[in-house]
Design a protein around this motif. Structure first.
Motif, PDB file in Angstrom:
ATOM      1  N   LEU B 167       0.832  -1.201   0.000  1.00  0.00           N
ATOM      2  CA  LEU B 167       0.000   0.000   0.000  1.00  0.00           C
ATOM      3  C   LEU B 167       0.870   1.255   0.000  1.00  0.00           C
ATOM      4  CD1 LEU B 167      -3.052   0.821   0.251  1.00  0.00           C
ATOM      5  CD2 LEU B 167      -2.476   1.388   2.582  1.00  0.00           C
ATOM      6  N   ILE B 168       1.965   1.222   0.764  1.00  0.00           N
ATOM      7  CA  ILE B 168       2.842   2.388   0.848  1.00  0.00           C
ATOM      8  C   ILE B 168       3.584   2.591  -0.462  1.00  0.00           C
ATOM      9  CG2 ILE B 168       4.974   3.180   1.929  1.00  0.00           C
ATOM     10  CD1 ILE B 168       3.910   2.338   4.545  1.00  0.00           C
ATOM     11  N   GLY B 169       4.085   1.477  -1.039  1.00  0.00           N
ATOM     12  CA  GLY B 169       4.779   1.573  -2.313  1.00  0.00           C
ATOM     13  C   GLY B 169       3.894   2.189  -3.372  1.00  0.00           C
ATOM     14  N   LEU B 171       1.272   4.095  -2.889  1.00  0.00           N
ATOM     15  CA  LEU B 171       0.973   5.494  -2.568  1.00  0.00           C
ATOM     16  C   LEU B 171       2.111   6.414  -2.989  1.00  0.00           C
ATOM     17  CD1 LEU B 171      -0.692   5.580   0.939  1.00  0.00           C
ATOM     18  CD2 LEU B 171      -1.542   6.498  -1.192  1.00  0.00           C
ATOM     19  N   VAL B 172       3.342   5.950  -2.728  1.00  0.00           N
ATOM     20  CA  VAL B 172       4.501   6.777  -3.071  1.00  0.00           C
ATOM     21  C   VAL B 172       4.504   7.048  -4.571  1.00  0.00           C
ATOM     22  CG1 VAL B 172       6.997   6.656  -3.282  1.00  0.00           C
ATOM     23  CG2 VAL B 172       5.931   6.113  -1.114  1.00  0.00           C
ATOM     24  N   PHE B 174       1.888   6.822  -6.521  1.00  0.00           N
ATOM     25  CA  PHE B 174       0.664   7.545  -6.851  1.00  0.00           C
ATOM     26  C   PHE B 174       0.874   9.050  -6.705  1.00  0.00           C
ATOM     27  CE2 PHE B 174      -3.469   9.243  -5.306  1.00  0.00           C
ATOM     28  CZ  PHE B 174      -4.208   9.037  -6.449  1.00  0.00           C
ATOM     29  N   TRP B 175       1.558   9.445  -5.647  1.00  0.00           N
ATOM     30  CA  TRP B 175       1.814  10.878  -5.454  1.00  0.00           C
ATOM     31  C   TRP B 175       2.759  11.411  -6.520  1.00  0.00           C
ATOM     32  CZ3 TRP B 175       2.486   9.575   0.341  1.00  0.00           C
ATOM     33  CH2 TRP B 175       1.232   9.624   0.972  1.00  0.00           C
ATOM     34  N   MET B 176       3.680  10.550  -6.987  1.00  0.00           N
ATOM     35  CA  MET B 176       4.625  11.037  -7.987  1.00  0.00           C
ATOM     36  C   MET B 176       3.971  11.187  -9.359  1.00  0.00           C
ATOM     37  SD  MET B 176       8.013   8.981  -6.885  1.00  0.00           S
ATOM     38  CE  MET B 176       9.155   9.807  -7.942  1.00  0.00           C
ATOM     39  N   ALA B 179      -0.782  14.745 -11.360  1.00  0.00           N
ATOM     40  CA  ALA B 179      -0.492  15.782 -12.362  1.00  0.00           C
ATOM     41  C   ALA B 179       0.427  16.853 -11.785  1.00  0.00           C
ATOM     42  CB  ALA B 179      -1.787  16.407 -12.844  1.00  0.00           C
ATOM     43  N   GLU B 180       0.414  17.019 -10.455  1.00  0.00           N
ATOM     44  CA  GLU B 180       1.291  18.009  -9.838  1.00  0.00           C
ATOM     45  C   GLU B 180       2.513  17.369  -9.201  1.00  0.00           C
ATOM     46  OE1 GLU B 180      -1.240  20.169  -7.233  1.00  0.00           O
ATOM     47  OE2 GLU B 180      -2.487  20.913  -8.862  1.00  0.00           O
ATOM     48  N   GLY B 181       2.649  16.063  -9.372  1.00  0.00           N
ATOM     49  CA  GLY B 181       3.820  15.377  -8.850  1.00  0.00           C
ATOM     50  C   GLY B 181       4.921  15.350  -9.895  1.00  0.00           C
ATOM     51  N   VAL B 182       6.077  14.825  -9.517  1.00  0.00           N
ATOM     52  CA  VAL B 182       7.245  14.983 -10.383  1.00  0.00           C
ATOM     53  C   VAL B 182       7.100  14.201 -11.680  1.00  0.00           C
ATOM     54  CG1 VAL B 182       8.484  13.249  -9.048  1.00  0.00           C
ATOM     55  CG2 VAL B 182       9.745  14.791 -10.513  1.00  0.00           C
ATOM     56  N   GLN B 188       3.770  15.368 -18.732  1.00  0.00           N
ATOM     57  CA  GLN B 188       3.001  16.399 -19.432  1.00  0.00           C
ATOM     58  C   GLN B 188       3.902  17.250 -20.318  1.00  0.00           C
ATOM     59  OE1 GLN B 188       0.890  18.546 -16.410  1.00  0.00           O
ATOM     60  NE2 GLN B 188      -0.804  17.082 -16.391  1.00  0.00           N
ATOM     61  N   TRP B 215       7.561  -3.497 -10.920  1.00  0.00           N
ATOM     62  CA  TRP B 215       8.517  -2.769 -10.081  1.00  0.00           C
ATOM     63  C   TRP B 215       8.613  -3.403  -8.696  1.00  0.00           C
ATOM     64  CZ3 TRP B 215       7.330   0.608  -5.800  1.00  0.00           C
ATOM     65  CH2 TRP B 215       8.376   1.450  -5.404  1.00  0.00           C
ATOM     66  N   GLN B 285      -6.024   4.363  -6.059  1.00  0.00           N
ATOM     67  CA  GLN B 285      -7.425   4.788  -6.166  1.00  0.00           C
ATOM     68  C   GLN B 285      -7.942   4.548  -7.576  1.00  0.00           C
ATOM     69  OE1 GLN B 285      -7.555   8.788  -4.594  1.00  0.00           O
ATOM     70  NE2 GLN B 285      -6.418   8.169  -2.791  1.00  0.00           N
TER      71      GLN B 285
END
Lengths: 293, 342
Positions: B167-169, B171-172, B174-176, B179-182, B188, B215, B285
């Protein structure tokens, strides 16, 4: 000492080293990035303007006065009470590991020393049990646990995790005990020990490398579990992982994603330390099943 | 070891497995034959100055009482298995009869929740597993060629994606890819498309989940292969060289056959683990575009009204799937075992 067969052409060396470097970046960069970003404010970690902001952190400096901030950690651990989930995780993980190793060593030893056909069948059944998706088992528990008022408590979850752990623990310890020579405990029995005394006095002192390796994997299973802990624990007894999942829903509306980021980094830290100290055992554990089975 | 001693040693472990793995399977089968009670309806007559009207409404107390008395629900036989949320036989037959092309039929089948989840689960299992094996072997060959002092560090960082909580992997990552992540922002710019979002399109979500799967599992295959490479017989390699085998031929005809038993092991573990793919869907999600069998059980159990019958029926179908997946392995092991004894 490179043998002739190991010598390589320069092009190949460059290619394979480049490939490994690429893989290392893929494997490690997400975690380093998140670790670094967890000390920034949300406007920097999720930067609309320029992703470089997450590294330099101009908004963080503007809002908090320094390039790094512990706000996310303060918010998660203190304001949202994440420390309670950390304590719960500690209880669940320690109990699960201790109980499953106790049961597993006894069972694994018996399976390794019994030459009968049913020992093989038990191992096969354990393999089938290992393949069961955990959530299907959880859907079997829920209704009875509600009826008997067992739902929501830590001990219930611990015993369920122990049971789910058993097939794997049995397989692994079984193959470790096969490597301990039979003569050792049999000579003790010739000298008048019962089977249990032989196990206690002769086998237990030499079994620790195998037990520690198996314990690491039990730890990982209990620590990383989401399906069981999310469904079987009431919200005040939640462990870290389901808590992080429930953070996501509430936190995004309040604009506190950084709490979740900080919690994620906090939950990763123990695993990082674990690999640091036990890398050799993890590697040998992963291969034990493969090379011998 | 005599039978009696064996029983005493194995009893605690066996009891745990019977109580919390075997009995839940029975419990799931029983639950799947029942559905929740319907609400108890009562008809009351309201008489007012303008005559009487009859009104039907839900009797809450009676419903609660009935649910309390028979928590399993009412017996439904195999009904749950064939309803729209599961095998949907009626809907399939209807779609087959009325669709004019295979494509249209497929689209309608993919709208049924169970088949949607099944197709994703199978696609995930059969796409991720071979990729994990290939990538793991490539990394192992690469690391094996590194000078010895770099190997420890490489293994340390390689273990991270596998050891970290799924779940943590997810999420990490997912945040990246946000659209505003790296990664999301970089993509884009690369594709020059400010509206590009990995979360919006189902196809991209599937690919993201597959990439996450590879991965997070490749390190496992890598470690197993790496250990196997340490035991490749040097003499055979030299003999092959003297016979004029090129580097590729040596890998193809000496190293790969030596690693073949390990491949079977890796595939077995990967099939089992990938078939229960679940956490990444929560982490990313992704439930709008991709659901797995485990996920639909989870969402049945989580909803406002917990649908035990429905979750149990899906669980039984999943267990049957696991059994089909494992049968070849079990038959093979059984043959090996008999050959060893003979």
């Amino acid at each position: 000492m490179a043998a002739a067969s190991q010598r390589r052409s320069t092009a190949l060396v460059v290619f394979s080293t480049g490939f490994i470097l690429l893989w290392l970046i893929l494997a490690a960069f997400p975690f380093l990035w998140t670790l670094w970003g967890s000390f920034k404010v949300q406007g920097d970690f999720f930067s609309r303007a320029d992703w470089m902001n997450a590294i330099t952190g101009p908004l963080t400096t503007e809002q908090t006065g320094g390039p790094f901030t512990g706000e996310g950690y303060w918010g998660a651990w203190v304001e949202s009470g994440f420390w309670r989930n950390v304590v719960n995780t500690g209880i669940v993980v320690v109990c699960t590991v201790v109980i499953s190793l106790t049961l597993g060593t006894l069972g694994g030893y018996a399976l390794a020393r019994s030459g009968f056909r049913y020992a093989f069948w038990l191992l096969m059944i354990a393999l089938v049990f290992r393949a069961m998706p955990h959530i299907t088992l959880v859907s079997g528990y829920l209704l009875p646990f509600f009826q008997w008022n067992l739902w929501g408590h830590l001990p219930t979850t611990i015993i369920v995790l122990v049971a789910i752990n058993q097939p794997f623990t049995l397989w692994m310890l079984h193959s470790f005990f096969l490597n301990i020579p039979k003569d050792l405990d049999e000579s003790a029995m010739v000298d008048g020990c019962t089977r249990f005394q032989a196990f206690r006095l002769v086998i237990i002192p030499v079994m620790w490398p195998g037990v520690i390796t198996t314990g690491l994997f039990s730890f990982l299973l209990a620590y990383n579990d989401f399906a069981v802990t999310a469904m079987l624990l009431s919200s005040e007894n939640q462990t870290m992982i389901p808590r992080i999942a429930s953070f996501l829903g509430s936190v995004q509306q309040e604009g506190n994603v950084m709490f979740a980021v900080a919690a994620v980094v906090s939950a990763t830290a123990p695993l990082f330390v674990l690999i640091l100290f036990f890398q050799r055992q993890i590697v040998s554990g992963l291969t034990a099943g493969a090379v011998k089975g | 070891m005599p039978h009696r001693t064996f029983i005493w040693f194995i009893l605690p472990s066996l009891a745990a497995m019977i109580l919390f793995i075997a009995l839940p399977i029975v419990s799931v089968v029983v639950q799947s034959l029942y559905v929740e009670h319907e609400q108890v309806l009562v008809t009351v007559e309201n008489c007012g100055p303008f005559g009487c009207t009859e009104e039907t409404r839900v009797d809450r107390d009676a419903t609660a009482e009935l649910r309390e008395a028979q928590p399993l629900g009412r017996f439904n036989g195999l009904g749950t298995y064939f309803n729209r949320a599961h095998l949907a036989t009626a809907e399939i037959a209807e779609a087959w009869a009325t669709s004019d092309s295979l494509g249209a039929f497929w689209d309608r089948v993919m709208n049924l929740p169970f088949y949607r989840a099944l197709v994703f689960t199978l696609a995930y299992t059969f796409i991720v597993t071979p990729l994990v094996v290939i990538l793991g072997l490539a990394i192992a060959l690469g690391v094996n060629a590194l000078p010895r002092i770099f190997r420890g560090v490489t293994i340390f960082f390689s273990l991270l994606p596998m050891i970290v909580t799924p779940l943590i992997g997810s999420l990490v990552l997912f945040w990246m890819i946000d659209a505003e992540g790296v990664i999301g922002a970089t993509l884009q710019i690369l594709f020059d498309d400010p509206d590009l979002s990995l979360k919006a399109s189902p196809a991209l979500t599937w690919i993201t989940l597959f990439i996450y799967g590879v991965w997070s599992s490749a390190p496992f295959a890598f470690i197993v292969y790496y250990a196997g490479l340490q035991t490749v017989p040097e003499e055979t390699l030299e003999a092959a060289m003297i016979d004029g085998a090129s580097r590729w031929e040596r890998i193809r005809y000496v190293v790969i056959p030596h690693l073949a038993p390990l491949t079977v092991f890796i595939m077995l573990i990967q099939f089992m683990d990938n078939f229960r793919v679940f956490e990444p869907i929560v982490g990313f999600q992704a439930q709008a575009s991709a659901t797995s069998l485990s996920y639909i059980i989870y969402s049945d159990l989580r909803g406002d009204v917990q649908q035990f019958g429905s979750a149990a029926a899906t669980s039984v179908l999943t267990i049957i799937g696991v059994a089909i997946l494992l049968t070849p392995v079990l038959i093979r092991t059984w043959r090996d075992f008999n050959r060893k004894r003979a």
